[in-house]
Each structure stands twice: as structure tokens, then as C-alpha cells.
Write a protein that holds these residues in place. Structure first.
Motif, PDB file in Angstrom:
ATOM      1  N   UNK A   1      49.036 -24.827   5.779  1.00 46.86           N
ATOM      2  CA  UNK A   1      49.571 -25.832   6.701  1.00 46.86           C
ATOM      3  C   UNK A   1      50.583 -26.802   6.083  1.00 46.86           C
TER       4      UNK A   1
ATOM      5  N   UNK B   1      53.979 -25.062   5.474  1.00 44.76           N
ATOM      6  CA  UNK B   1      54.708 -24.749   6.711  1.00 44.76           C
ATOM      7  C   UNK B   1      55.331 -26.021   7.294  1.00 44.76           C
ATOM      8  N   UNK B   2      54.566 -27.119   7.257  1.00 44.02           N
ATOM      9  CA  UNK B   2      55.101 -28.376   7.774  1.00 44.02           C
ATOM     10  C   UNK B   2      56.339 -28.799   6.988  1.00 44.02           C
TER      11      UNK B   2
ATOM     12  N   UNK C   1      59.365 -26.759   7.772  1.00 45.44           N
ATOM     13  CA  UNK C   1      59.965 -27.154   9.049  1.00 45.44           C
ATOM     14  C   UNK C   1      60.904 -28.337   8.849  1.00 45.44           C
TER      15      UNK C   1
ATOM     16  N   UNK D   1      43.583 -17.020   6.782  1.00 47.67           N
ATOM     17  CA  UNK D   1      44.903 -17.416   6.298  1.00 47.67           C
ATOM     18  C   UNK D   1      45.877 -17.190   7.451  1.00 47.67           C
ATOM     19  N   UNK D   2      46.851 -18.082   7.572  1.00 47.59           N
ATOM     20  CA  UNK D   2      47.864 -17.903   8.610  1.00 47.59           C
ATOM     21  C   UNK D   2      48.502 -16.530   8.443  1.00 47.59           C
TER      22      UNK D   2
ATOM     23  N   UNK E   1      52.171 -15.759  12.727  1.00 45.24           N
ATOM     24  CA  UNK E   1      51.915 -17.185  13.004  1.00 45.24           C
ATOM     25  C   UNK E   1      53.036 -18.025  12.403  1.00 45.24           C
TER      26      UNK E   1
ATOM     27  N   UNK F   1      56.033 -20.218  14.324  1.00 46.42           N
ATOM     28  CA  UNK F   1      56.156 -21.665  14.170  1.00 46.42           C
ATOM     29  C   UNK F   1      57.529 -22.052  13.632  1.00 46.42           C
ATOM     30  N   UNK F   2      58.011 -21.343  12.621  1.00 45.06           N
ATOM     31  CA  UNK F   2      59.270 -21.748  11.980  1.00 45.06           C
ATOM     32  C   UNK F   2      60.491 -21.108  12.643  1.00 45.06           C
TER      33      UNK F   2
ATOM     34  N   UNK G   1      42.091 -19.718  10.399  1.00 45.77           N
ATOM     35  CA  UNK G   1      43.539 -19.608  10.595  1.00 45.77           C
ATOM     36  C   UNK G   1      44.006 -20.048  11.989  1.00 45.77           C
TER      37      UNK G   1
ATOM     38  N   UNK H   1      49.284 -26.992  13.464  1.00 40.25           N
ATOM     39  CA  UNK H   1      50.698 -27.021  13.070  1.00 40.25           C
ATOM     40  C   UNK H   1      51.614 -27.069  14.283  1.00 40.25           C
TER      41      UNK H   1
ATOM     42  N   UNK I   1      54.094 -30.174  14.716  1.00 41.88           N
ATOM     43  CA  UNK I   1      55.534 -29.955  14.576  1.00 41.88           C
ATOM     44  C   UNK I   1      56.279 -30.246  15.881  1.00 41.88           C
TER      45      UNK I   1
ATOM     46  N   UNK J   1      59.278 -32.746  15.417  1.00 36.89           N
ATOM     47  CA  UNK J   1      60.648 -32.342  15.782  1.00 36.89           C
ATOM     48  C   UNK J   1      61.229 -33.323  16.790  1.00 36.89           C
TER      49      UNK J   1
END
Lengths: 271, 88
Positions: A146, A149-150, A153, A191-192, A196, A200-201, B13, B20, B24, B28
Motif C-alpha cells: 500500500x 502504491x500510494x 501515485x 499481496x496486491x 490491482x 489503481x495506477x 489483499x 488504496x 487515492x 488526487x
């Protein structure tokens, strides 16, 4: 004219330096002229990962301050003759990196090398913003976790606003490099998953590098993981990522995934 | 970890993904300077400060950012004297 790549992440310890060295060596392996530039002033490590720590005489800050010529500061790799390293300064603080100085160095490198890979420091301060400033292509290194990933972003936001490309209204080419991936843990739901993180990205995937003992082994030896053992799982993944960077359309495979006949026939496509 | 716990443990997960996505979405929005919740918080406090001297320790602001609904709770202790003086 060479291409400038920034390897960035926001978060520390996700594999920027490992990936910069591995991709640099993979690109140089095919004969391309490559220079990897360490932007982490004060905390340089690329020299160590590439096994050149005892040959550093001058560094990026010396060049910017006019105390050394660029050719004096460049260190040629002992294994690949088209691979070079420009180390960061270990003693000076990062305020010695000036925007004009960095621009001059990058412009000079671009005219000689096919690839200029800028290894960004963690964070979003001066070193990181200068490393990404002149990039044509950004590789965002992310762990399936997490906080990583944040931060990725956040970095993607900076790539789209604080770079020369963004300021000129052009689109920055961005790629996701997912590192330290553990397929078994992702399958267990702990785990992501690749999808996923991609959802998100929402930037295209350059490659998936598995969590591997080979990475630590290579750093112990002072060799990019793609040179330490070309046939190890992470090395193969980095070689494939390097080919994608050069524009090849290779299907992405998840390292560690056992695939049946149909899986092989209908492989996952790079996003 | 014993075997029973291993088998009954729920995957973590999906929680990571959901957290997230929500975080986000808010981050954003606020990067574009349009964080409504933060703006409301600041303006409400400003409006109150115009009339009453606010003691920083006596203000509690709580925000909860949700997917559909966010809440903002501003809890301010206004001393009796201050309220009485204003009324007079």
C-alpha cells in the motif's frame, strides 16, 4: 539523439537502483551505449550495485561545478564496454545540484549515448524532481504494497506536472515496473495482484520482477542482476523489460506462475 | 501460526486494494486544490474565530473520508463568558 529515462518511485527501498543497474546492463548487453546516472547526492549506491565503488574519482556534482570534465567522471563498466556510470557525490549536499547544471550534463550525455538512465533518489525533493525533469520516459518502480502504491501515485502526478515534457504540454511516457512480486502470496490473497496495482495506477506495465534471492546475491557481488546470472528469473524479467523499452511487443508473463497449454497460447498482453 | 489459523485467515489483499482506491481518490482530488472537506474545515474555523477567540486545545475536528459520503465534525468548546459578552 539518445533517450532519457528516469527510474523513480517516491518510496525508498523498492528497487530503483537495482532496476536502473539491471536495465542499463540489459540494454548495453545488446550493444547500445548506456549511461546510468546516480542522482542520489549524499547517499549514492549505484556505484556499489554496479561494482565500481573503488573506481569513483569524480562525480556529478564535480562536473556541474566545473571541477571535472564529464569524460573524467564517467566510469566504464569492466564487463560491458558500452555501459557507463556517472556517480553521485557522497560528500556534498543536494543543493549543489543546479537545474542549469543538470540540464547541461543531460544534454551532453544524450548526444553521445543511446540511453541515459537517471536513477532518482527517494522522496519528492530537489534530487528527485531534477532526476525526472529532462526525461522522455519514466519508469515507476512499485512494490505490491500500500505505501509504495500510494507514493507511486504521487510521483505519477509530479511526472505529469513538474517535468519539461509536461510543461511543454507533451505527454510523458510512463511505465510501471512491479518489483518484489510474489506470485504465490498474491494468489493466496495476501499481496496486491498485478491487476490491482494496474487498475489503481493505470499506467502500462513494463515488467514484473519477482522477489528473489538473486537480487541480494548480485548486490553482494557488485554486479547488476542481469550480469550476475543472465538466466536467473529476475534477470530474464529485466531483459524482457529492456526489450519492451526498445519497442518490442512481448507478452508479459508473471514470474512463478505455472502455466498450462492454454495459458501459454493466450498469454497476457502488455497493457 | 497454527494450522487452523492458517486456514481460517481471510485474505488481506482486497482490504489493501479498497483502502488504496478510496485514499487515492481523495488525494488526487486534493492535488487539484479541490479538497472540499479541507476547505470547509478551514472556512468554518475562520468564521467562528471572527466572533470567538478559539482556544486551539478546545477545538476538535474530525474528518472521515468515505467512498460515497464524507463527514466533517467540528466540535468547539465556547466558554460561557465569551458567549455572554457577545450577546451583551
Amino acid at each position: 539523439m539518445g533517450k532519457v529515462i528516469v527510474v523513480t518511485s517516491g518510496k525508498g527501498g523498492v528497487g530503483k537502483t537495482t532496476s536502473s543497474a539491471a536495465l542499463g546492463a540489459a540494454l548495453a548487453h545488446d550493444g547500445d551505449k548506456v549511461v546510468v546516472v546516480d542522482f542520489d547526492v549524499g547517499l549514492r549506491n549505484l556505484d556499489l550495485i554496479m561494482g565500481a565503488e573503488r573506481r569513483v574519482v569524480y562525480d556529478l556534482v564535480n562536473v556541474i561545478q566545473g571541477e571535472a570534465k564529464l569524460t573524467q567522471a564517467l566510469i566504464r563498466d569492466k564487463r560491458l564496454e558500452t555501459l557507463y556510470l556517472l556517480p553521485a557525490s557522497q560528500t556534498r549536499d543536494k543543493d549543489n545540484l543546479t537545474a542549469e547544471g543538470v540540464e547541461k550534463v543531460i544534454t551532453a550525455l544524450k548526444s553521445v549515448f543511446d540511453w541515459v538512465i537517471c536513477d532518482s533518489p527517494a522522496g519528492i525533493e530537489r534530487g528527485a524532481t531534477l532526476a525526472m525533469r529532462h526525461a522522455d520516459i519514466a519508469i515507476v518502480v512499485t512494490n505490491p504494497e500500500v505505501s509504495s502504491v500510494r507514493d507511486s501515485d504521487r510521483i505519477i502526478g509530479l511526472l505529469d506536472s513538474k517535468t519539461l515534457k509536461a510543461e511543454n504540454g507533451e505527454r510523458m511516457e510512463k511505465h510501471l515496473l512491479l518489483t518484489r512480486y510474489d506470485h504465490a502470496r498474491a494468489e493466496r490473497g495476501d499481496m496486491l495482484k498485478v491487476d490491482d496495482v494496474l487498475e489503481i495506477l493505470s499506467i502500462p506495465l513494463l515488467g514484473i520482477i519477482p522477489e528473489s534471492m538473486e537480487v541480494l546475491r548480485a548486490s553482494n557481488l557488485g554486479a547488476p542482476v542481469t550480469l550476475a546470472d543472465e538466466r536467473s528469473v529476475p534477470a530474464v524479467a529485466y531483459f524482457q523489460a529492456a526489450r519492451r523499452l526498445k519497442g518490442e511487443d512481448l507478452p508479459i508473463t508473471i514470474p512463478g506462475e505455472r502455466r498450462g497449454f492454454f495459458g501459454k497460447m493466450f498469454g497476457r498482453k502488455a497493457a | 501460526m497454527n494450522l487452523r489459523r492458517f486456514f481460517t485467515r481471510t485474505p488481506s489483499a482486497p482490504a489493501a486494494r479498497d483502502r488504496l482506491q478510496l485514499l487515492l481518490a481523495h488525494e488526487r482530488a486534493s492535488a487539484g486544490g479541490s479538497d472540499l472537506l479541507a476547505k470547509l474545515r478551514d472556512e468554518i474555523l475562520l468564521a467562528i474565530a471572527k466572533h470567538v477567540q478559539i482556544d486551539g486545545d478546545k477545538v476538535s475536528v474530525k474528518m472521515e473520508r468515505g467512498a460515497q459520503v464524507s463527514t466533517l465534525a467540528v466540535d468547539i468548546e465556547i466558554p460561557f463568558e465569551a458567549a455572554a459578552k457577545k450577546a451583551a
